[in-house]
Design an enzyme around this catalytic site. Sequence first.
Site, PDB file in Angstrom:
ATOM      1  N   CYS A   1       0.856  -1.182   0.000  1.00  0.00           N
ATOM      2  CA  CYS A   1       0.000   0.000   0.000  1.00  0.00           C
ATOM      3  C   CYS A   1       0.894   1.234   0.000  1.00  0.00           C
ATOM      4  CB  CYS A   1      -0.865  -0.033   1.266  1.00  0.00           C
ATOM      5  SG  CYS A   1      -1.973   1.368   1.431  1.00  0.00           S
TER       6      CYS A   1
ATOM      7  N   HIS B   1      -9.111  -3.759  -2.342  1.00  0.00           N
ATOM      8  CA  HIS B   1      -8.129  -3.032  -1.522  1.00  0.00           C
ATOM      9  C   HIS B   1      -8.484  -1.540  -1.496  1.00  0.00           C
ATOM     10  CE1 HIS B   1      -3.790  -2.217  -0.190  1.00  0.00           C
ATOM     11  NE2 HIS B   1      -4.261  -1.004  -0.491  1.00  0.00           N
ATOM     12  N   GLU B   2      -8.787  -0.983  -2.669  1.00  0.00           N
ATOM     13  CA  GLU B   2      -9.103   0.450  -2.742  1.00  0.00           C
ATOM     14  C   GLU B   2     -10.432   0.754  -2.053  1.00  0.00           C
ATOM     15  OE1 GLU B   2      -6.719   2.303  -3.369  1.00  0.00           O
ATOM     16  OE2 GLU B   2      -5.516   0.664  -4.173  1.00  0.00           O
TER      17      GLU B   2
ATOM     18  N   HIS C   1     -10.219   1.250   1.604  1.00  0.00           N
ATOM     19  CA  HIS C   1      -9.746   2.559   2.068  1.00  0.00           C
ATOM     20  C   HIS C   1     -10.917   3.516   2.300  1.00  0.00           C
ATOM     21  CE1 HIS C   1      -5.447   2.194   2.096  1.00  0.00           C
ATOM     22  NE2 HIS C   1      -5.354   1.842   0.825  1.00  0.00           N
TER      23      HIS C   1
HETATM   24 ZN   LIG Z   1      -3.713   0.953   0.036  1.00  0.00          ZN
END
Ligand SMILES: [Zn+2]
Length: 188
Positions: free
Chosen positions: A110, A153-154, A157
């Site tokens: 990341c 993953h995004e 966030h």
């Molecule tokens: Zn990330």
Amino acid sequence: MITMKDIVLEGHPVLEQVAEEVTLPPSKENKDILAEMLQFLKYSQDSEMADKYKLRAGVGIAAPQLGISKRMFAVHFEDLDGKTYSDGYFNPKIISHSVEQTFLSGGEGCLSVEREVPGYVPRYARVTISATNLAGKQVKLRLRGYAAVVFQHELDHLNGVMFYNHINKQDPFFIPENAKPCDILEDK
Ligand SMILES: [Zn+2]
């Protein structure tokens, strides 16, 4: 232009917040930020630009990583089948997902984490995501394997979740029963 100094690092509270929905149609301001995020990813993968501006290569970046608590992220990568994903998304949502899980055999990284975090990050093997793209068009994406991992993953966030939150604490390399790595090619 976005550079590494604009990226907030783990421990910053904005990375632990649930980000706000973006008003649609997206404002010029939000479109401009998202377009810059996509440009950052392209530069980060361009050896000349990356060298010049000391950019760490990234395939995805979410607005909270710039300290902006809004539901938007950009991706720029080619999946293992050679399909290119290069766009920005507003208010992305998982509308359905598989029971089966997948993970990257080398773990995840990341831009907001400047250390190696060993361990497998189980993700849905297939997801369908709806969003509004950078052009302002409503899109529905069916993703599997590597692409599904990057988008999840995004998306995390935007919900204040870091990839390492998914790593099994007792056994970082534990493989759930219904999970297979997506970056080790098997016979089809
Ligand atoms: Zn990330």
